[in-house]
Design an enzyme around this catalytic site. Sequence first.
Site, short mmCIF file in Angstrom:
data_model
loop_
_atom_site.label_atom_id
_atom_site.label_comp_id
_atom_site.label_asym_id
_atom_site.label_seq_id
_atom_site.Cartn_x
_atom_site.Cartn_y
_atom_site.Cartn_z
N THR A 76 0.06 5.06 1.26
CA THR A 76 0.00 5.97 2.39
C THR A 76 0.07 5.21 3.71
OG1 THR A 76 -1.37 7.46 1.08
CG2 THR A 76 -1.31 7.85 3.45
N ASP B 164 -1.73 -0.77 6.07
CA ASP B 164 -1.90 -0.24 7.42
C ASP B 164 -3.33 0.18 7.75
OD1 ASP B 164 -1.98 2.11 5.78
OD2 ASP B 164 -1.52 3.30 7.55
N ASP C 199 0.86 -1.17 0.00
CA ASP C 199 0.00 0.00 0.00
C ASP C 199 0.91 1.23 0.00
OD1 ASP C 199 -2.35 1.66 0.41
OD2 ASP C 199 -1.69 1.81 2.50
#
Length: 751
Positions: free
Chosen positions: A420, A626, A418
Amino acid sequence: MKNRVRIKHSVAGRVRFYVQALRRNDILADSVCSAMLQYDGIEHVRANTACSSLVVFFVPAQMSVHDVTAGLEAVMAQNHPARQPVCEPACASGLCGGVACRTTRTGCDPVRPAARKFAVLSALMGGVFVRRTVLGLPLAVTAFSPLGLVTVAACVPLFRQAYRQIRQRRFTLEAFLGASCVAAVAAGEAVTAMEVLWINSGADLLKAWITERSRKSISDILTVTTHHTFVLVDGVEVEADVASLRCGDVVVFHTGEKICVDGEIVDGEALIDESPITGRPDFVPRTVGDEVLAGVFVRQGVIYVRARCVGDRTYLARMLRRVEDALEHRAPIEGAADRLAARLVKLGFAATAATFVFTGSAWRAFTVMLVMACPCATVLAASTAVSAAMSAAARRNILIKGGRYLEEAGKADVVCFDKTGTLTGTAPVLADMVVFASENTAGAAGQPEDLLLRLSMSVEMHNHHPLAQAIKAEAERRGLQPEPHAVCEYFLGKGMRAEIGGDEVLVGNRKLLEQFGVATGKVSRRASVLRKKGLTVLYVVRGGEILGLLGFDNQLRPESRAVVQRLKACGVRRVVLVTGDEENTAAELASRLDIEEVHASVMPEEKALIVEKLQAQGASVLMVGDGINDALALTGADVGIAMGAMGSEVAIEAADIALVTDDLQGITYVYSLSTATMRVIRQNFWIATGSNLLGAALGAAGILSPVMAGVLHIVHTLGVLGNSSRLLRHEPPALADLPGSAAEAASAGDR
């Protein structure tokens, strides 16, 4: 109501029950586990008789929690309790011969009983050594001598465990080991039998110590509450112990305090640092009606929280239990070790019989029996290595939820990231500024951007919000000094107001402008452009006129490029960027990190489909994320790694491995630790099996005596344990010091 069943906790594919009848009842626990495994859709069942708990792992597509509950109630209705002692070792030898013990004692200290047993046997062995070697006195070693009787008594737990396994139609190591020791006593070799029992108890102690050390490391990581707090009683704040809190209590939290309950804010407002839960350092405004979780901090303000979950019912406490349970998730290779040990038991019978038939020597056959009777080193070959590796990872603030995830991590040939919060950090940086020509900037000396930044810094001087810190950091980098102000006022969740040089200056979001009646007009178009780039936008207003815009982004982690290159060097075939950001932003980041494959502007379900597509191509996929939007992909991947063990609740529940410190280098550490662990396990197999077979051959040839057979057990068991302990000092490979990588990271904030 003796057989009552109550759900304590459940997530997708896993439910924990409280079953009162299981308390101190091993026989019932084994029976219930076996019966539950007969249901289609149930993958694994584990009982904890110390706390009347039963954990069931099932396939959600085949059955629901209701189906599992109904099945358990039906099983309990057909079984009757039979009392057993509490906290007695599930396997007297610590081994299970081919089938993993499903009855565990999580919550009891496994080290104490193992240490007591080892201490008693060590005292006996010490007494034998002193009497025979130091004092030179004779020692009776016959079956009816004191030493012989004590040795036979020490074998009783082995026979008791063997009896329970035979009732389940499983003939395993305990019976063979106990029979060998009794045979040794009958043959006048009580000292040799005592040596075997002593070595076996030492292996139990070391294994229990490594496991408990891992649990304590994880407990230290997930400590989430203080000891005391304040409770509102009849309108008065009264100090209370956290352990005394109850659901429904109204708990008061002031600036700087850590929240210790899950609950709802019933009064007050505050800026909350939710980084322990979300992994993001942004301070979030929370007010009446909002939910808060234990482990977060009040950074500014006072709130009154009505407790919904307290103690071990809070989210982070549940996480601790999940991680502790994960220490018992056996890696596939650990099952291979058990199966190999079971084969050695059968081979031991055959070798003992063959030796007696072909040599006619009961002495030689007995020696072979002693050698093959204790393949403890073989069983410990995988379990000690996995336990040591998980303990080493926990010391580095990396939580691995099970041995099989550790094994699978090193097999991954495709890694999906991922963007960000994963490849980029969570601390904001000032990435862009837009200055509008106005009377306030046209005639002023200096660069327009510097003037805008200095004005913003002056307003935000006393603000501790992450965006304010980013403004001050950039101003300090440019050597700017703040202007004095007469009035400074903070608006929760909106921004700041100050009076500078007689003018009213605002720095904040659109809500702040609306509050003071400032129209955005055409400026909103420029703000929209910044937002499409994924930037957070603040307006700077002086005297009712918008002077400019500030755009904030998350900085590229300085280690990101080196981590990607290290993974490629370790054998990862493809590195894939999977992000919801727009295509241009994703492509720019991918070019900086040398990532060839990019999937941008994807929704959460699309991320999961990308993972499934890669797996359909035969790839073993490791997914790193996250947030909540990564949860589906983390669940679908062969191994899911969550950045920040206190990250998004859904992401943590879905992930198999969590990096507590949010350090991307933890990925390369896990990858290298996995490969090192598998290498050590293979070495352990050779040490254990090779020495057993060599000892059996020497015993059959008459070269190895029964006493030397006991010494052989000491040598090869210590060899396996010593080899596994090397993993406690495992260091990750150094990341390459790549030219320009620091510059790339620093320039990420200027996009």
